[in-house]
Motif scaffolding. Structure first.
Motif, PDB file in Angstrom:
ATOM      1  N   ALA A  78       0.852  -1.194   0.000  1.00 18.77           N
ATOM      2  CA  ALA A  78       0.000   0.000   0.000  1.00 18.77           C
ATOM      3  C   ALA A  78       0.881   1.235   0.000  1.00 18.77           C
ATOM      4  N   SER A  79       0.398   2.301  -0.647  1.00 21.29           N
ATOM      5  CA  SER A  79       1.078   3.590  -0.640  1.00 21.29           C
ATOM      6  C   SER A  79       0.027   4.676  -0.778  1.00 21.29           C
ATOM      7  N   VAL A  80       0.415   5.905  -0.500  1.00 23.30           N
ATOM      8  CA  VAL A  80      -0.492   7.042  -0.627  1.00 23.30           C
ATOM      9  C   VAL A  80       0.128   8.033  -1.600  1.00 23.30           C
ATOM     10  N   TYR A  81      -0.527   8.239  -2.719  1.00 20.18           N
ATOM     11  CA  TYR A  81       0.001   9.102  -3.772  1.00 20.18           C
ATOM     12  C   TYR A  81       1.402   8.665  -4.196  1.00 20.18           C
ATOM     13  N   GLY A  82       1.651   7.371  -4.128  1.00 21.68           N
ATOM     14  CA  GLY A  82       2.952   6.839  -4.508  1.00 21.68           C
ATOM     15  C   GLY A  82       4.020   7.010  -3.443  1.00 21.68           C
ATOM     16  N   LEU A  83       3.638   7.538  -2.283  1.00 19.77           N
ATOM     17  CA  LEU A  83       4.597   7.791  -1.204  1.00 19.77           C
ATOM     18  C   LEU A  83       4.421   6.788  -0.069  1.00 19.77           C
ATOM     19  N   LYS A  84       5.475   6.617   0.698  1.00 19.24           N
ATOM     20  CA  LYS A  84       5.463   5.811   1.914  1.00 19.24           C
ATOM     21  C   LYS A  84       4.878   4.417   1.673  1.00 19.24           C
ATOM     22  N   SER A  85       5.422   3.697   0.747  1.00 19.65           N
ATOM     23  CA  SER A  85       4.959   2.347   0.458  1.00 19.65           C
ATOM     24  C   SER A  85       5.267   1.416   1.632  1.00 19.65           C
ATOM     25  N   ARG A  86       4.285   0.626   2.005  1.00 16.47           N
ATOM     26  CA  ARG A  86       4.476  -0.346   3.087  1.00 16.47           C
ATOM     27  C   ARG A  86       4.072  -1.729   2.599  1.00 16.47           C
ATOM     28  N   LYS A  87       4.615  -2.743   3.257  1.00 14.00           N
ATOM     29  CA  LYS A  87       4.386  -4.123   2.844  1.00 14.00           C
ATOM     30  C   LYS A  87       4.024  -4.980   4.050  1.00 14.00           C
ATOM     31  N   ALA A  88       3.044  -5.861   3.858  1.00 18.49           N
ATOM     32  CA  ALA A  88       2.676  -6.846   4.875  1.00 18.49           C
ATOM     33  C   ALA A  88       2.729  -8.221   4.231  1.00 18.49           C
ATOM     34  N   ILE A  89       3.322  -9.171   4.928  1.00 21.60           N
ATOM     35  CA  ILE A  89       3.445 -10.524   4.383  1.00 21.60           C
ATOM     36  C   ILE A  89       2.656 -11.510   5.237  1.00 21.60           C
ATOM     37  N   TYR A  90       2.102 -12.499   4.581  1.00 26.20           N
ATOM     38  CA  TYR A  90       1.325 -13.525   5.274  1.00 26.20           C
ATOM     39  C   TYR A  90       2.158 -14.784   5.440  1.00 26.20           C
ATOM     40  N   ARG A  91       2.128 -15.339   6.669  1.00 27.67           N
ATOM     41  CA  ARG A  91       2.823 -16.582   6.950  1.00 27.67           C
ATOM     42  C   ARG A  91       1.822 -17.536   7.591  1.00 27.67           C
ATOM     43  N   GLU A  92       1.649 -18.696   7.004  1.00 27.73           N
ATOM     44  CA  GLU A  92       0.677 -19.670   7.486  1.00 27.73           C
ATOM     45  C   GLU A  92       0.923 -19.993   8.960  1.00 27.73           C
ATOM     46  N   GLY A  93      -0.118 -19.874   9.759  1.00 27.45           N
ATOM     47  CA  GLY A  93      -0.009 -20.165  11.185  1.00 27.45           C
ATOM     48  C   GLY A  93       0.260 -18.943  12.035  1.00 27.45           C
ATOM     49  N   LEU A  94       0.808 -17.888  11.417  1.00 22.85           N
ATOM     50  CA  LEU A  94       1.148 -16.665  12.153  1.00 22.85           C
ATOM     51  C   LEU A  94       0.363 -15.455  11.675  1.00 22.85           C
ATOM     52  N   GLY A  95      -0.350 -15.594  10.571  1.00 21.01           N
ATOM     53  CA  GLY A  95      -1.099 -14.456  10.038  1.00 21.01           C
ATOM     54  C   GLY A  95      -0.209 -13.498   9.284  1.00 21.01           C
ATOM     55  N   ALA A  96      -0.669 -12.264   9.162  1.00 21.34           N
ATOM     56  CA  ALA A  96       0.070 -11.247   8.423  1.00 21.34           C
ATOM     57  C   ALA A  96       0.888 -10.383   9.377  1.00 21.34           C
ATOM     58  N   VAL A  97       2.022  -9.943   8.899  1.00 21.96           N
ATOM     59  CA  VAL A  97       2.867  -9.058   9.696  1.00 21.96           C
ATOM     60  C   VAL A  97       3.328  -7.896   8.827  1.00 21.96           C
ATOM     61  N   LEU A  98       3.218  -6.698   9.365  1.00 17.61           N
ATOM     62  CA  LEU A  98       3.694  -5.502   8.683  1.00 17.61           C
ATOM     63  C   LEU A  98       5.204  -5.430   8.877  1.00 17.61           C
TER      64      LEU A  98
END
Length: 448
Positions: A78-98
């Motif tokens: 996700a990003s806002v106006y192309g700025l400050k892009s962030r990523k969250a990854i999903y791991r089975e058993g642990l859910g998603a982590v930013l």
């Protein structure tokens, strides 16, 4: 005329600069919230990105984010106006982590060992469908009206209830879902997770492995005024430590949830503002510190991960439940617990029966009384990681009620003398959703 246009131009430029100055620091939080929400909702509950954007992310400023899902790597961006892009990854058993730029995605990680409840019993003590029971003490017409009133009529978007479930004498007497949600939908409980976290201390206490009245085992506090803070103080949210719980701006809680690598440390670093047990202050940082303290009780990270499921969640058949971890591997005990509505109801039922689950005592009866006893200086509204109605916050609802509560109106309400548990999951809080009226009408449909 040119001077007027020049003046207007300068005003607009100044406004744009001011808006950018005020908003830019928040972009990291906006894109962080959005990417985490997209990853969790999509990979935990199989919701489409469109559904998440129109539901979970339909809040102030978060809808500015542009989102993307990579199915192959199970990642959301996700990003806002192309700025400050962030990523969250999903791991089975642990859910998603930013994650941040320093996070090593190739590093091996531990996953909780799960067991599924296996018997031939019906809900709630087994995974078979619930038995249909008709009680002469229930006014079903009144109950049906009360439950229906919690949901929006077609075309409306105010109540935004996703599910309601009512348990009476261990039986489901009402269950309703909004379009797009079913009995298998996993829904984020937000701060209802705090009540889960507290329960592990009750379990350890029953096992004789932890004393909540001793000073909290925090090494950083041993040589200053914080050394007298007990785990009991932390459970009651009256440690006296500084903390700002404000989700509308950059604050302690938003920095923790959307920037911290190790969320268990966020509260540890805060100085004392008051003496313990003299000032109640709601703090998600405190609950994540408690999660970190739980981790200290085990020799290995694997044992810590397994304990949350083997001692409670899987033991009572909350097999849909998942509690997501932070980058350091701590369960985010303040906020990130997911489960189906039926499984959230099982947790309420456990407390209704004072820790007894189908004949097995998970925690002592005294623990249920402890969490439902008002905390000093909370005006009867808070116990030990549970909310209370002892102070009459809901004026038309029995004062005995204690409940788990989460952002956007998640609730598990427990009424001991009524043998009743009410679960509501949704996207709105008061005043958009009238909890007082809803609870009053549901309770009023049951005659004791």
């Amino acid at each position: 005329m040119k001077k007027i246009f020049r003046f207007i131009g300068l005003v607009l430029l100044a406004a744009i600069i001011y808006y950018g100055f005020v908003t830019y620091p928040k972009l990291d939080l906006i894109s962080g919230f959005s990417s985490k929400s997209i990853a969790s909702g999509h990979f935990i509950d199989n919701r489409s990105m469109k559904t998440i954007e129109e539901g979970d992310n339909d809040i102030n400023m978060i809808d500015l984010a542009k989102n993307e899902i990579d199915e192959k790597t199970k990642t959301a961006f996700a990003s806002v106006y192309g700025l400050k892009s962030r990523k969250a990854i999903y791991r089975e058993g642990l859910g998603a982590v930013l994650v941040d730029d320093d996070f090593d995605e190739s590093k091996p990680y531990n996953v909780p060992k799960r067991t599924k409840l296996s018997n031939n019993l019906s809900f709630p003590y087994g995974n078979n469908e619930p038995e249909k029971t008709v009680f002469p003490t229930v006014d079903y017409k009144k109950l049906e009206l009360a439950v229906a009133s919690a949901f929006d009529k077609k075309g409306e978007k105010k109540q935004r209830t996703r599910s309601v479930l009512v348990l009476y004498k261990d039986k489901i007497i009402a269950e309703k879902y909004a379009d797009g949600f079913t009995k298998t939908s996993k829904i984020l409980g937000w701060s209802m997770t705090k009540s889960l976290t507290a329960t592990y201390f009750g379990i350890l206490q029953k096992q004789g492995k932890f004393d909540i009245n001793k000073p909290a085992p925090v090494a950083e506090w041993k040589n200053d005024e914080r050394k007298d803070i007990t785990t009991n103080d932390l459970l009651h949210m009256n440690s006296g430590l500084e903390w700002e719980e404000d989700y509308t701006q950059i604050s302690d809680v938003t920095k923790m949830l959307f920037q911290a690598e190790d969320m268990s440390k966020s509260q540890v670093e805060k100085p004392a503002a008051f003496k313990p047990d003299t000032h109640w202050n709601y703090s998600s940082g405190t609950t994540n510190l408690l999660s970190g303290i739980l981790r200290q009780q085990f020799k290995t990270h694997q044992e810590y991960l397994d304990f949350w499921f083997s001692s409670l969640l899987d033991k009572i058949g909350m097999n849909s439940a998942i509690v997501e971890t932070d980058m350091a591997g701590n369960f985010v005990g303040s906020s990130y617990g997911w489960a189906t509505t039926r499984d959230w109801a099982k947790f309420g039922l456990l407390y209704l029966h004072k820790g007894n689950w189908n004949g097995e005592q998970i925690f002592d009866e005294s623990w249920a009384k402890y969490v439902a006893t008002p905390t000093n200086t909370s005006k009867g509204q808070y116990g030990a990681q549970f909310w209370l109605n002892a102070g009459g916050y809901f004026p038309d609802v029995p004062k005995e009620m204690f409940y788990c509560s989460g952002y956007q109106g998640q609730m598990i309400a427990i009424f001991p003398s009524k043998d009743l548990v009410i679960v509501r999951m949704g996207l709105t809080e008061e005043p958009d959703f009238d909890f007082n009226g809803f609870l009053r009408d549901v309770v009023g449909s049951v005659k004791q």
